[in-house]
Design a protein around this motif. Structure first.
Motif, mmCIF file in Angstrom:
data_model
loop_
_atom_site.group_PDB
_atom_site.id
_atom_site.type_symbol
_atom_site.label_atom_id
_atom_site.label_comp_id
_atom_site.label_asym_id
_atom_site.label_seq_id
_atom_site.Cartn_x
_atom_site.Cartn_y
_atom_site.Cartn_z
ATOM 1 N N MET A 142 -8.334 -25.042 23.665
ATOM 2 C CA MET A 142 -9.396 -25.534 24.532
ATOM 3 C C MET A 142 -10.686 -25.792 23.744
ATOM 4 N N LYS A 143 -11.061 -24.838 22.886
ATOM 5 C CA LYS A 143 -12.274 -25.003 22.090
ATOM 6 C C LYS A 143 -12.155 -26.170 21.116
ATOM 7 N N SER A 144 -10.962 -26.343 20.544
ATOM 8 C CA SER A 144 -10.745 -27.457 19.620
ATOM 9 C C SER A 144 -10.915 -28.790 20.336
ATOM 10 N N CYS A 145 -10.413 -28.870 21.557
ATOM 11 C CA CYS A 145 -10.548 -30.097 22.345
ATOM 12 C C CYS A 145 -12.016 -30.403 22.638
ATOM 13 N N MET A 146 -12.769 -29.376 22.953
ATOM 14 C CA MET A 146 -14.188 -29.568 23.265
ATOM 15 C C MET A 146 -14.964 -30.014 22.032
ATOM 16 N N ARG A 147 -14.700 -29.376 20.892
ATOM 17 C CA ARG A 147 -15.397 -29.760 19.658
ATOM 18 C C ARG A 147 -15.080 -31.201 19.275
ATOM 19 N N PHE A 148 -13.815 -31.549 19.350
ATOM 20 C CA PHE A 148 -13.407 -32.903 18.986
ATOM 21 C C PHE A 148 -14.045 -33.920 19.931
ATOM 22 N N GLY A 149 -14.039 -33.614 21.225
ATOM 23 C CA GLY A 149 -14.632 -34.519 22.206
ATOM 24 C C GLY A 149 -16.119 -34.729 21.983
ATOM 25 N N MET A 150 -16.824 -33.660 21.661
ATOM 26 C CA MET A 150 -18.265 -33.779 21.410
ATOM 27 C C MET A 150 -18.551 -34.617 20.177
ATOM 28 N N GLY A 151 -17.776 -34.409 19.125
ATOM 29 C CA GLY A 151 -17.973 -35.188 17.908
ATOM 30 C C GLY A 151 -17.790 -36.675 18.154
ATOM 31 N N VAL A 152 -16.757 -37.020 18.900
ATOM 32 C CA VAL A 152 -16.520 -38.427 19.218
ATOM 33 C C VAL A 152 -17.659 -38.978 20.068
ATOM 34 N N ASN A 153 -18.133 -38.195 21.027
ATOM 35 C CA ASN A 153 -19.217 -38.658 21.897
ATOM 36 C C ASN A 153 -20.521 -38.895 21.141
ATOM 37 N N VAL A 154 -20.793 -38.062 20.147
ATOM 38 C CA VAL A 154 -21.997 -38.263 19.330
ATOM 39 C C VAL A 154 -21.901 -39.577 18.558
ATOM 40 N N ILE A 155 -20.731 -39.855 18.013
ATOM 41 C CA ILE A 155 -20.529 -41.124 17.291
ATOM 42 C C ILE A 155 -20.705 -42.308 18.227
ATOM 43 N N ILE A 156 -20.075 -42.237 19.397
ATOM 44 C CA ILE A 156 -20.192 -43.323 20.384
ATOM 45 C C ILE A 156 -21.650 -43.525 20.777
#
Length: 466
Positions: free
Chosen positions: A325-339
């Motif tokens: 769950m934490k890995s999914c959240m970290r990955f999602g946030m990183g992608v959102n910052v790039i977007i």
């Protein structure tokens, strides 16, 4: 019956996030285009009062979205969490409750909109110049309210079982139908569109925009109905499954209410913005309406990613697989910052061209450019807030999600709006949202720190994050 849950437990984190988030983001992208289309085609009439009327009526439309999200987002989170816990029978009860509750809410709101449309519109900031146009728009939206609420609910609900592509196709179908019908209903034969004369048109203006929206939502509802009836879903729309017992009502509402309040507060904040801006003239209302729609390009993509990973986070939380769950959240946030960073740079660089696309009136373009620049200040990092907020919903953390939703659009934003308007004037109104967004991102990080501490006290992490 197709097993959609493999994406939750078996896919590697990047693939799982991509599988669930990309369809959601594409659906949001089309949603942006369709929202922009209404303003764009109405703007082609050359009447700024009609553009302002669409902006004024939008907060009322957001009320329908609020009810759709109450049962859709709440149902999605509860369904995914229940699947993680292995409670499939409860999933069927949840889905039946959400479907029929959404239909009922749409009928009630539609009646209210049609009967009380004029006083409602004056309440949300319509002026004597825009009231007739806004009334035409709201009347047709009222007639289609049950379909609008149900389509939003269904699109969210099917994501809860991992059917992200089905959710996307249903959304896109309705939005494409809307976009195709917009010029036909809004414009008149012979009107110029992209430098060419339109061969046919019904010349209905803002009323035509509303009719196209309603027809698009009807098409989406039909698509989801066929999906349910084909038996490929674990979800149920059988009336006998409907119940408010066994924790169904509380489980849906505890998570759906913050999402619903977010839309309601968006509606309230837009009403207040329009009420404040109308004192600066109709050009200010029209300019903010166009700027907010352009700003949706970055915000809705980031919301799309957050909502896409929500059922994944909910499933992992229900299965007590906290590491994944934490890995999914970290990955999602990183992608959102790039977007957010890329899209903010794009919108800032082309801001004059973007505002000018919607209406060719110097006064509106000038103020719209200034407003868009202010709205985009938080573009690079606001996506962090959305992943946290949707993540909290997936975990069933309704209180935390409620605080963030109420803060961003209400408790933080509205006082700031009035304070900055009083002491800074129009510039204060323009920059209030950016200040509120920054404050709420900080709040979400603090909340996550406390939630992580609670998780560590729970069962030890299981499985690998893959």
């Amino acid at each position: 019956m197709k097993d959609n849950t493999k994406v939750f437990a078996q896919y590697k984190v990047p693939k799982a996030v991509a599988t669930l988030a990309i369809p959601s983001m594409l659906g949001m992208l089309i949603n942006i285009v369709y929202n922009l289309a209404d303003t764009f085609f109405v703007g082609q009439t050359g009447n700024s009062n009609q553009v302002a009327a669409v902006s004024v009526a939008m907060p009322v439309f957001l009320i329908l979205m609020a009810f759709g999200n109450l049962f859709g987002v709440g149902g999605c989170a509860f369904v995914s969490r229940s699947l993680g816990e292995g409670k499939t029978d409860r999933v069927k009860q949840i889905s039946s409750f959400c479907v029929y509750s959404a239909i009922g809410a749409g009928v009630v709101m539609g009646i209210i909109f049609v009967v009380f449309k004029r006083p409602i519109l004056y309440l949300v900031g319509a002026s004597d110049n825009t009231i007739d146009f806004a009334e035409d728009y709201l009347m047709w939206v009222g007639f289609g309210a049950p379909f609008v609420v149900t389509s939003i609910m269904a699109g969210n609900l099917v994501r809860g079982e991992g059917a992200a592509k089905t959710s996307m196709f249903g959304m896109i179908l309705g939005q494409v139908v809307n976009i195709v019908l917009d010029p036909i209903f809004i414009l008149d034969s012979g009107d110029k569109l992209f430098g060419m004369s339109l061969p046919f048109g019904l010349d209905m203006g803002v009323a035509g925009a509303a009719i196209a929206t309603v027809i698009g939502n009807i098409c989406s509802v039909i698509f989801y109905l066929i999906y349910f009836l084909r038996g490929k879903s674990i979800l149920s729309i059988t009336p006998k499954r409907f119940t408010v017992k066994n924790g169904v009502l509380g489980g849906v509402v505890s998570v759906g209410l913050p999402a619903s309040l977010n839309n309601l507060l968006m509606s309230v904040s837009n009403i207040i913005i329009n009420t404040v801006l109308v004192t600066y003239g109709d050009n200010a209302v029209a300019g903010m309406g166009v700027a907010m729609k352009a700003n949706m390009l970055v915000v809705m993509l980031q919301i799309g990613l957050g909502s896409g990973v929500q059922p994944l986070i909910g499933y992992c939380y229900g299965a007590k697989n906290y590491k994944r769950m934490k890995s999914c959240m970290r990955f999602g946030m990183g992608v959102n910052v790039i977007i957010g960073t890329v899209m903010t740079a794009f919108l800032i660089f082309f801001r004059e061209n973007i505002i000018g696309m919607f209406i060719d009136e110097a006064g509106v373009v000038e103020i719209g450019v200034k407003m868009l620049t202010a709205l985009m200040i938080t573009g690079p990092f606001i996506g962090i807030l959305f992943v946290f907020n949707f993540g909290f919903q997936g975990m069933g953390k309704g209180k935390q999600s409620m605080i963030l939703s109420v803060g961003r659009q209400g408790l933080v934003f509205i006082p700031l709006l009035f304070i900055l308007n009083k002491f800074v004037g129009l510039n204060g109104v323009i920059y209030a949202q950016a200040v509120a967004d920054a404050a709420c991102v900080i709040m979400s990080i603090i909340m996550w720190i406390f939630i992580k501490k609670d998780i560590k006290k729970s069962e030890p992490e299981t499985n690998n994050s893959r």
